[in-house]
Design a protein around this motif. Structure first.
Motif, short mmCIF file in Angstrom:
data_model
loop_
_atom_site.label_atom_id
_atom_site.label_comp_id
_atom_site.label_asym_id
_atom_site.label_seq_id
_atom_site.Cartn_x
_atom_site.Cartn_y
_atom_site.Cartn_z
N LEU A 6 0.84 -1.18 0.00
CA LEU A 6 0.00 0.00 0.00
C LEU A 6 0.89 1.24 0.00
CD1 LEU A 6 -2.81 1.44 0.46
CD2 LEU A 6 -2.27 1.31 2.91
N ILE A 7 0.62 2.16 -0.92
CA ILE A 7 1.25 3.48 -0.91
C ILE A 7 0.23 4.42 -0.29
CG2 ILE A 7 2.38 5.28 -2.24
CD1 ILE A 7 3.82 2.56 -2.31
N ALA A 8 0.52 4.92 0.92
CA ALA A 8 -0.51 5.51 1.77
C ALA A 8 -0.53 7.03 1.81
CB ALA A 8 -0.37 4.97 3.19
N GLY A 9 0.40 7.70 1.09
CA GLY A 9 0.43 9.15 1.25
C GLY A 9 0.58 9.51 2.71
N ASP A 10 -0.07 10.60 3.12
CA ASP A 10 0.06 11.04 4.51
C ASP A 10 -1.01 10.45 5.42
OD1 ASP A 10 2.37 12.40 4.19
OD2 ASP A 10 1.52 14.41 4.38
N ASN A 11 -1.76 9.47 4.96
CA ASN A 11 -2.63 8.75 5.89
C ASN A 11 -1.81 7.96 6.90
OD1 ASN A 11 -5.20 9.56 5.11
ND2 ASN A 11 -5.30 8.07 3.46
N ILE A 12 -0.60 7.58 6.49
CA ILE A 12 0.31 6.85 7.38
C ILE A 12 1.68 7.50 7.29
CG2 ILE A 12 1.53 4.67 7.78
CD1 ILE A 12 -1.34 4.42 8.58
N VAL A 13 2.30 7.74 8.45
CA VAL A 13 3.71 8.13 8.52
C VAL A 13 4.43 7.09 9.37
CG1 VAL A 13 3.34 10.59 8.11
CG2 VAL A 13 3.25 9.70 10.45
N GLY A 40 5.03 7.90 14.72
CA GLY A 40 3.92 8.69 15.24
C GLY A 40 2.72 8.64 14.31
N THR A 41 1.97 9.74 14.29
CA THR A 41 0.75 9.80 13.50
C THR A 41 0.71 11.07 12.68
OG1 THR A 41 -0.44 10.86 15.32
CG2 THR A 41 -0.56 8.46 15.18
N SER A 42 -0.04 11.04 11.61
CA SER A 42 -0.21 12.21 10.76
C SER A 42 -1.22 13.16 11.39
CB SER A 42 -0.71 11.76 9.38
OG SER A 42 -0.67 12.82 8.47
N TRP A 43 -1.09 14.44 11.10
CA TRP A 43 -2.08 15.40 11.60
C TRP A 43 -3.31 15.39 10.71
CZ3 TRP A 43 -3.90 19.72 8.95
CH2 TRP A 43 -3.18 20.09 7.80
N ILE A 100 3.70 -1.11 4.06
CA ILE A 100 3.09 0.17 3.69
C ILE A 100 4.18 1.16 3.35
CG2 ILE A 100 1.71 2.13 4.48
CD1 ILE A 100 0.22 0.22 6.34
N GLY A 101 4.01 1.86 2.25
CA GLY A 101 4.87 2.98 1.90
C GLY A 101 4.24 4.27 2.45
N PRO A 102 4.80 4.83 3.53
CA PRO A 102 4.21 6.02 4.15
C PRO A 102 4.57 7.30 3.41
CG PRO A 102 6.19 5.42 5.32
CD PRO A 102 6.02 4.38 4.23
N GLY A 103 3.89 8.38 3.77
CA GLY A 103 4.23 9.67 3.17
C GLY A 103 5.60 10.17 3.62
N HIS A 104 5.99 9.77 4.83
CA HIS A 104 7.29 10.18 5.39
C HIS A 104 7.86 9.02 6.19
CE1 HIS A 104 6.36 14.42 4.42
NE2 HIS A 104 5.13 14.09 4.79
N GLY A 105 9.16 8.81 6.08
CA GLY A 105 9.83 7.78 6.86
C GLY A 105 9.97 6.47 6.11
N ASP A 106 10.59 5.50 6.78
CA ASP A 106 10.90 4.20 6.18
C ASP A 106 9.65 3.36 5.94
OD1 ASP A 106 13.60 4.80 6.24
OD2 ASP A 106 13.91 3.83 8.20
N TRP A 107 9.81 2.32 5.13
CA TRP A 107 8.74 1.35 4.90
C TRP A 107 8.19 0.87 6.25
CZ3 TRP A 107 6.53 0.31 0.35
CH2 TRP A 107 7.24 0.57 -0.84
N GLU A 126 -0.24 -3.82 12.69
CA GLU A 126 0.09 -3.25 14.00
C GLU A 126 0.14 -1.73 13.93
OE1 GLU A 126 3.58 -4.87 15.83
OE2 GLU A 126 3.02 -6.94 15.39
N HIS A 127 0.71 -1.23 12.84
CA HIS A 127 0.86 0.22 12.72
C HIS A 127 -0.49 0.89 12.52
CE1 HIS A 127 3.60 3.65 12.10
NE2 HIS A 127 2.61 4.12 11.35
N ILE A 128 -1.34 0.33 11.66
CA ILE A 128 -2.66 0.92 11.46
C ILE A 128 -3.45 0.91 12.77
CG2 ILE A 128 -4.89 0.69 10.28
CD1 ILE A 128 -3.33 -0.48 7.88
N GLU A 129 -3.37 -0.20 13.50
CA GLU A 129 -4.07 -0.30 14.78
C GLU A 129 -3.53 0.72 15.78
OE1 GLU A 129 -7.22 -1.64 16.83
OE2 GLU A 129 -6.65 -2.33 14.82
N PHE A 130 -2.21 0.93 15.76
CA PHE A 130 -1.59 1.95 16.62
C PHE A 130 -2.17 3.33 16.32
CE2 PHE A 130 1.66 5.31 16.17
CZ PHE A 130 1.85 5.63 17.51
N VAL A 131 -2.31 3.66 15.03
CA VAL A 131 -2.83 4.98 14.66
C VAL A 131 -4.28 5.12 15.10
CG1 VAL A 131 -3.30 6.56 12.76
CG2 VAL A 131 -1.22 5.16 12.72
N ILE A 132 -5.09 4.08 14.86
CA ILE A 132 -6.49 4.13 15.29
C ILE A 132 -6.58 4.34 16.79
CG2 ILE A 132 -8.60 2.76 15.54
CD1 ILE A 132 -7.86 1.39 12.86
#
Length: 277
Positions: A149-156, A159-162, A188-195, A201-207
């Motif tokens: 998934l290439i997620a843009g700034d939905n995932i960084v 931490g979390t995106s604003w 996931i390819g985030p908008g910022h930072g490493d793969w 786990e990461h999506i659940e962390f953001v939620i």
């Protein structure tokens, strides 16, 4: 018969004056020697083209004929200006037409992609997802063959995106995250930072981070009865975020308050928020 080479997905961090803790914005090259697209174009500075040309040569990729912009923000879209010699076709979601045109001006030619639309790159399917939250027209790209998934700034990555007004919506964002969780993902390819190599786990962390913040807001309103968004933001963020990030942190508080008002949990009176009894 010419055999199509394996599809590559290359993350290219581009130096940009983005928000701390990041100093780069990710662009993604998807393709092979015969065909390639670029996802996001970084900031409008010469380093954008230098880094992308280097990555294209190192990975033996075709020059991208298309650029798909996940959204219109200044660290993701205006770098298109640096790449005009490629004569690329620029795509975005129609909800961000005006913002993208402003970001890439004087270039004026753009086309639109819609939710669940499928494009082919180097013989493989790429599924376009309209994934609002960070912005109303945020696009994500899903590569089922690679489970990426290439997620843009939905995932960084850290931490979390604003999320905040005028173009972000917290209700939409949480719905988007739940949808992304349903994909079959290896990374996931985030908008910022490493793969991101532990996608679920990461999506659940953001939620959970967003829901914890929502509960914190309700607790503070219960304790103090009436608070402005400024007061809430100071209590939550003042000692916990870099000063350069404070403004968008405040907007994230406002996005939570808008969601809570929409749900009938909070009311606004005389610039102060309170819990509904």
């Amino acid at each position: 018969m010419i055999l199509m080479e394996t599809l590559k997905v290359i993350r290219v961090p581009i130096p940009s004056p983005t928000l701390k803790p990041y100093t780069t914005t990710n662009c993604y090259l998807i393709g092979n020697k015969q065909e390639c697209i670029l996802v996001d174009a970084g900031y409008d500075q010469k380093e954008t083209k230098i880094e992308l040309v280097r990555a294209i040569k190192e990975n033996e990729l075709a020059t991208p004929a298309s650029i798909i912009l996940t959204h219109s923000h200044q660290d993701h879209a205006p770098g298109v200006r640096q790449l005009k010699e490629w004569n690329p076709v620029v795509f975005c979601h129609s909800f961000e037409r005006q913002e993208v045109l402003a970001s890439i001006s004087p270039l004026r030619e753009i086309k639109f992609l819609n939710d669940t639309e499928i494009i082919k790159v180097a013989g493989e399917e790429v599924i376009i997802l309209h994934a609002p939250g960070h912005t109303s027209g945020q696009l994500n790209l899903y590569l089922p063959s690679q489970q990426v998934l290439i997620a843009g700034d939905n995932i960084v990555a850290q931490g979390t995106s604003w999320i905040g007004p005028p173009d972000g919506d917290m209700s939409d964002y949480l719905q988007t995250l739940q949808r992304l969780k349903q994909l079959t993902l290896k990374k996931i390819g985030p908008g910022h930072g490493d793969w991101v190599l532990k996608p679920y786990e990461h999506i659940e962390f953001v939620i959970n981070r967003r829901l914890d913040r929502e509960n914190q807001i309700k607790s503070l309103l219960k304790e103090h009865k009436d608070l402005t968004s400024d007061q809430l933001s100071e209590m939550i963020y003042k000692e916990n975020v870099h000063p350069k990030v404070y403004n968008v942190a405040k907007r994230t508080t406002e996005a939570h308050l808008i969601k809570l008002m929409r749900e009938g949990a909070v009311r606004l009176q005389n610039s102060a928020y309170s819990l509904r009894s």
